[in-house]
Design an enzyme around this catalytic site. Structure first.
Site, PDB file in Angstrom:
ATOM      1  NE  ARG A  25     -32.362 -27.605  14.539  1.00 20.39           N
ATOM      2  CZ  ARG A  25     -31.897 -27.505  15.792  1.00 20.39           C
ATOM      3  NH1 ARG A  25     -32.105 -28.488  16.647  1.00 20.39           N
ATOM      4  NH2 ARG A  25     -31.228 -26.439  16.190  1.00 20.39           N
ATOM      5  NE  ARG A  26     -31.664 -24.063  18.155  1.00 21.07           N
ATOM      6  CZ  ARG A  26     -30.807 -23.163  17.730  1.00 21.07           C
ATOM      7  NH1 ARG A  26     -31.209 -21.939  17.392  1.00 21.07           N
ATOM      8  NH2 ARG A  26     -29.521 -23.465  17.615  1.00 21.07           N
ATOM      9  NE  ARG A  49     -30.728 -15.127  17.255  1.00 28.35           N
ATOM     10  CZ  ARG A  49     -31.029 -16.163  16.489  1.00 28.35           C
ATOM     11  NH1 ARG A  49     -31.282 -17.334  17.037  1.00 28.35           N
ATOM     12  NH2 ARG A  49     -31.076 -16.044  15.187  1.00 28.35           N
ATOM     13  CB  THR A  98     -36.096 -20.719  19.144  1.00 27.55           C
ATOM     14  OG1 THR A  98     -35.388 -21.190  17.984  1.00 27.55           O
ATOM     15  CG2 THR A  98     -37.390 -21.498  19.257  1.00 27.55           C
ATOM     16  CE  LYS A 110     -26.686 -22.692  13.807  1.00 30.69           C
ATOM     17  NZ  LYS A 110     -27.614 -21.606  13.506  1.00 30.69           N
ATOM     18  CG  ASP A 111     -26.431 -19.641   9.403  1.00 31.40           C
ATOM     19  OD1 ASP A 111     -27.499 -20.100   9.857  1.00 31.40           O
ATOM     20  OD2 ASP A 111     -25.636 -18.970  10.075  1.00 31.40           O
ATOM     21  NE  ARG A 150     -33.796 -13.726  12.052  1.00 37.33           N
ATOM     22  CZ  ARG A 150     -33.824 -13.009  10.915  1.00 37.33           C
ATOM     23  NH1 ARG A 150     -34.972 -12.723  10.340  1.00 37.33           N
ATOM     24  NH2 ARG A 150     -32.707 -12.602  10.337  1.00 37.33           N
ATOM     25  CB  CYS A 190     -34.838 -21.599   7.553  1.00 38.43           C
ATOM     26  SG  CYS A 190     -35.270 -20.340   6.369  1.00 38.43           S
TER      27      CYS A 190
END
Length: 305
Positions: A129-130, A153, A125, A81-82, A147, A240
């Protein structure tokens, strides 16, 4: 095959090192030697701004690709996903490993579920998307940027800066932090990002020896599913800086692919959602399904970048 001595380029976060060591062990199980080359990427260094404002997900992979290009490393291990949807010329994805849990996880010291959180609560977040998915569920929440690596986090949460945060379940499970997960969102509630939970191995495209080696480590169904998901994002121009979710689930030999798109300029606007299913037997048919879903999104009003 002759025993190889390989160098794995990896970010130096705890999770990235776990992922690299996982691949290192798989290689050793096949009789090869592998060492790690730890690197700090720009994405790791810039923590005061969201990725969408400083260059996107490619900030996590550029330094690793430079190591591949110069021969300092033979392969790089990424959370898919990165990874940008289009790899630079001269690079190739050699394998996608068996996928971990693709879901998002709710993490909080005070509230067992998102439904328990009071109005105006601060939820952390930095994923667009979230953000849009959370806003669709709870428009009363105060969504704040978050971040840093997993430990950073969690520390910010423990310091009281947030009432709850949303993280990838896969990362917490890989780091043996199952106890921090209060609730795993079902994919109907929080549709995952393309490639979430999957590990990809990147090499130089001219390393056919490694392409053959990693073919034996690949998980075909995981690879096909994430190929379909990433095709949605690629066709939408996704990065992103676009609130976009895409997730494929197998039903026998049929892949059911769902996608959701939000407008980053109007985060409170309704989400565009769509889905399609197809018999997926190879990467080409997976890619075709992803393109179909992207076209359905656009027909429903989603804007391509």
């Amino acid at each position: 095959m002759t025993s190889l001595s390989l160098t794995i380029a990896t970010r130096e976060s705890q999770l990235a090192l776990w992922q690299a060591r996982h691949v290192q062990q798989l290689l050793q199980n096949l009789g090869h030697q592998a060492s790690l080359l730890g690197m700090t990427t720009r994405g790791d260094q810039i923590l005061d701004r969201t990725l969408s404002k400083v260059g996107g997900k490619g900030l996590f992979v550029k330094e690793l690709e430079t190591a591949l290009e110069t021969g300092a490393a033979d392969l790089a291990v990424h959370s898919l996903k990165d990874v940008p949807m289009e790899l630079p010329e001269g690079f190739a994805l050699a394998a996608v490993l068996e996928r971990e849990d693709p879901r998002d996880a709710w993490v909080s010291n005070r509230y067992a579920r998102l439904d328990d959180v009071p109005q105006g609560a601060v939820v952390g977040t930095s994923s667009l998307r979230r953000q849009v998915l959370l806003k669709a569920l709870r428009p009363d929440l105060d969504i704040q940027p978050l971040r840093g690596n997993v430990n950073t986090r969690l520390r910010k949460l423990d310091d009281g800066q947030y009432d709850g945060i949303v993280l990838a379940a896969a990362g917490l499970k890989r780091l043996d932090m199952h106890d921090r997960i209060r609730h795993e969102f079902d994919t109907d509630t929080m549709l995952p990002a393309a490639g979430q939970g999957a590990l990809g191995i990147e090499i130089r495209a001219d390393r056919q020896d490694l392409m053959a080696l990693f073919a034996s480590m690949a998980d075909a169904r995981s690879w096909r599913a994430v190929t379909a998901e990433r095709a949605v994002s690629r066709c939408m121009g996704g990065s992103c800086s676009m609130p976009l979710a895409a997730h494929g689930q197998w039903q026998g030999d049929t892949l059911h692919l769902r996608a959701a798109w939000g407008d980053e300029l109007q985060p409170d606007a309704p989400l565009v959602r769509t889905a399609a299913s197809a018999q997926v037997t190879d990467l080409a048919s997976a890619d075709a399904l992803g393109q179909q879903v992207a076209q359905l999104l656009q027909a429903a009003g989603a804007k391509q970048r």
